[in-house]
Design an enzyme around this catalytic site. Structure first.
Site, mmCIF file in Angstrom:
data_model
loop_
_atom_site.group_PDB
_atom_site.id
_atom_site.type_symbol
_atom_site.label_atom_id
_atom_site.label_comp_id
_atom_site.label_asym_id
_atom_site.label_seq_id
_atom_site.Cartn_x
_atom_site.Cartn_y
_atom_site.Cartn_z
ATOM 1 N N LYS A 39 39.494 52.357 49.771
ATOM 2 C CA LYS A 39 39.734 51.367 50.832
ATOM 3 C C LYS A 39 40.380 52.094 52.012
ATOM 4 O O LYS A 39 41.478 52.655 51.882
ATOM 5 C CB LYS A 39 40.642 50.269 50.284
ATOM 6 C CG LYS A 39 40.892 49.102 51.225
ATOM 7 C CD LYS A 39 41.708 48.040 50.489
ATOM 8 C CE LYS A 39 42.061 46.866 51.356
ATOM 9 N NZ LYS A 39 42.859 45.855 50.613
ATOM 10 N N MET B 160 41.321 53.214 44.277
ATOM 11 C CA MET B 160 41.406 52.360 43.087
ATOM 12 C C MET B 160 40.208 52.633 42.183
ATOM 13 O O MET B 160 39.215 53.221 42.607
ATOM 14 C CB MET B 160 41.405 50.885 43.492
ATOM 15 C CG MET B 160 42.578 50.450 44.340
ATOM 16 S SD MET B 160 42.371 48.750 44.965
ATOM 17 C CE MET B 160 41.092 49.011 46.198
ATOM 18 N N ASP C 154 45.402 35.496 49.136
ATOM 19 C CA ASP C 154 44.196 35.556 49.963
ATOM 20 C C ASP C 154 43.052 34.880 49.223
ATOM 21 O O ASP C 154 42.581 35.382 48.203
ATOM 22 C CB ASP C 154 43.835 37.011 50.277
ATOM 23 C CG ASP C 154 42.739 37.123 51.328
ATOM 24 O OD1 ASP C 154 42.034 36.122 51.570
ATOM 25 O OD2 ASP C 154 42.582 38.204 51.919
#
Length: 457
Positions: free
Chosen positions: A158, A245, A291
């Site tokens: 990311k 990740m 979220d």
């Protein structure tokens, strides 16, 4: 309608405040032109019974592209606006706006290389056996690339868009200007409080080290749950602007809605898992991933489990707030209006000087919203028109004198989470026994977890 990988255009992220204000102004202008004067007047009037918002696909596409190009705080707001308006917007428009939930335009390779050089060093590519330069996802804060580390670890990388963290404050200042002077917010709403909470949250989301900490804390709270999967963090390849990740497999959870009747059991199972998890987050973990973007959840049908992807918007919850929500849920379930009003005042939904009409309108809305809690057995979200009823009643209150308070800032993202789970259940047309899931928590003693669970220390 999202673009395929081969159709996406890379675009540099606008970084100056005036450049971003220009794009925001253009998006706002496209919205005004698309709806028209009568539409804007009806939208802000709050008249019940108003039908779909008429916005042409061409205007919706321009708004989506404008917000997608900006990324950052403005795109995040656009994602919230487009969560699941399929019964408010025309279907073709809702599909276009829904693109904001899944991807933005990726940044050019030159910007990508610049970020990775700064974060991982000039020889960053040598740290990987494979690195796919085409992102598998691009959203409001960053984009994700699939990679294989030099030692063989399969990773999801990311990578934050350049300038997004630095633009958060100016983006929200610009949004505040539009909200205050655009005639789209009700009188008396303290928009500054809401923007300040959003500012703090977005700064947390833009700190990937904080997200890594939150992911690991959430994993400790979750414990060994075979039906919920979290990706592991790889600290040696992570920085404040890059998060490495585990690469995890699964189908975007909202795509289960497109698989017809044969997937009904899968939809019910997925929706029930996430509903149960949301309650555990509040009442057991006191740590909530807030979220509600559907793309943050995958479903692994082979293993019958849900995969959680994004922990940038993770909030801890004060124990006293948990107890207010426990009492609120009990009062809503039991139609105890006195207790419901007391909880509403504690949460800031009602000002001390609220009129009897304002109090009555709010309590009616809270009772309407909590309808699934009073339904014995599985509540059928696919057959329910609850979303439409809550939407129209809430909009009427929001744009009229019946709106009588500004909720406490630390409740806003809890509302965001629970509304997101509500909309996901609706999107999946799932059947969920919410009464059965929540009752053990509502009957637990103050400060205790539900029977059979352990409250965090």
């Amino acid at each position: 309608m999202t673009r395929g990988k081969d159709e996406r255009r890379s675009r540099a992220v606008p970084s100056s405040r005036w450049g971003r204000l220009y794009h925001l102004g253009r998006a706002t202008g496209d919205l005004a032109l698309g709806i028209g004067w009568n539409g804007l007047r009806e939208l802000s009037s709050g008249e019940e019974g108003q039908g779909r918002i008429e916005l042409s696909p061409a205007h919706a596409r321009r708004i989506t592209e404008r917000l997608g190009r900006m990324r950052g705080a403005v795109m995040k707001m656009g994602q919230l606006m487009s969560m699941d308006g399929t019964d408010i917007l025309a279907p073709e428009v809702a599909e276009i706006m829904g693109a904001l939930r899944h991807e933005a335009d990726p940044m050019p390779l030159s910007q990508l290389d610049s970020v990775l050089r700064r974060e991982l060093g000039k020889g960053w590519l040598k740290r990987f056996r494979e690195f796919d330069f085409t992102p598998i996802a691009a959203a409001s804060i960053g984009q994700v690339h699939r990679a294989v580390a030099a030692d063989g670890r399969e990773l999801a990388m990311k990578i934050q868009f350049p300038g997004v963290r630095e633009s958060i404050d100016s983006d929200l200042d610009n949004l505040g200007f539009v909200f205050r002077h655009g005639g789209i917010m009700p009188r008396g709403l303290r928009i500054e409080n809401l923007l300040d909470e959003a500012r703090q949250q977005l700064h947390r989301e833009a700190d990937y080290e904080a997200e890594a900490d939150a992911l690991e804390a959430y994993g400790r709270a979750l414990g060994d749950d075979p039906e919920i999967v979290l990706p592991g963090v790889h600290r040696d390849l992570s920085t404040p602007r890059v998060l490495a990740m585990d690469y995890v497999h699964g189908t975007p959870i909202d795509q289960l809605a497109d698989r017809g009747g044969e997937a009904a059991a899968l939809r019910d199972h997925a929706a029930s898992l996430l509903s149960r998890l949301a309650l555990r987050e509040l009442f057991e973990f006191r740590l909530v991933q807030t979220d509600p973007n559907f793309s943050n959840f995958l479903y692994d049908a082979g293993q019958g489990r849900v995969v959680l992807l994004d922990f940038g918007a993770t909030h801890s919850v004060r124990p006293e707030l948990v107890e207010i929500y426990r009492r609120l849920g009990r009062a809503a379930r039991d139609r105890d209006r006195d207790s419901l009003e007391a909880c509403a005042r504690e949460l800031g939904y009602l000002e001390p000087e609220a009129s009897a009409e304002q109090v009555g309108s709010l309590l009616e809305l809270l009772e309407m919203t909590s309808e699934p809690l009073r339904h014995p057995g599985a509540y059928d979200f696919g057959a329910s028109d609850l979303f439409e009823r809550v939407y129209h009643r809430g909009r009427t209150m929001f744009f009229s004198d019946r709106f009588a308070g500004t909720p406490a800032s630390d409740t806003l993202f809890l509302h965001r989470k629970f509304m997101g789970i509500f909309m996901l259940c609706r999107r999946l047309q799932a059947r969920v026994d919410l009464q059965g899931l929540i009752d053990p928590y509502l009957t637990a003693a103050p400060g205790a977890a539900a029977p059979g669970t352990t409250a965090p220390g």
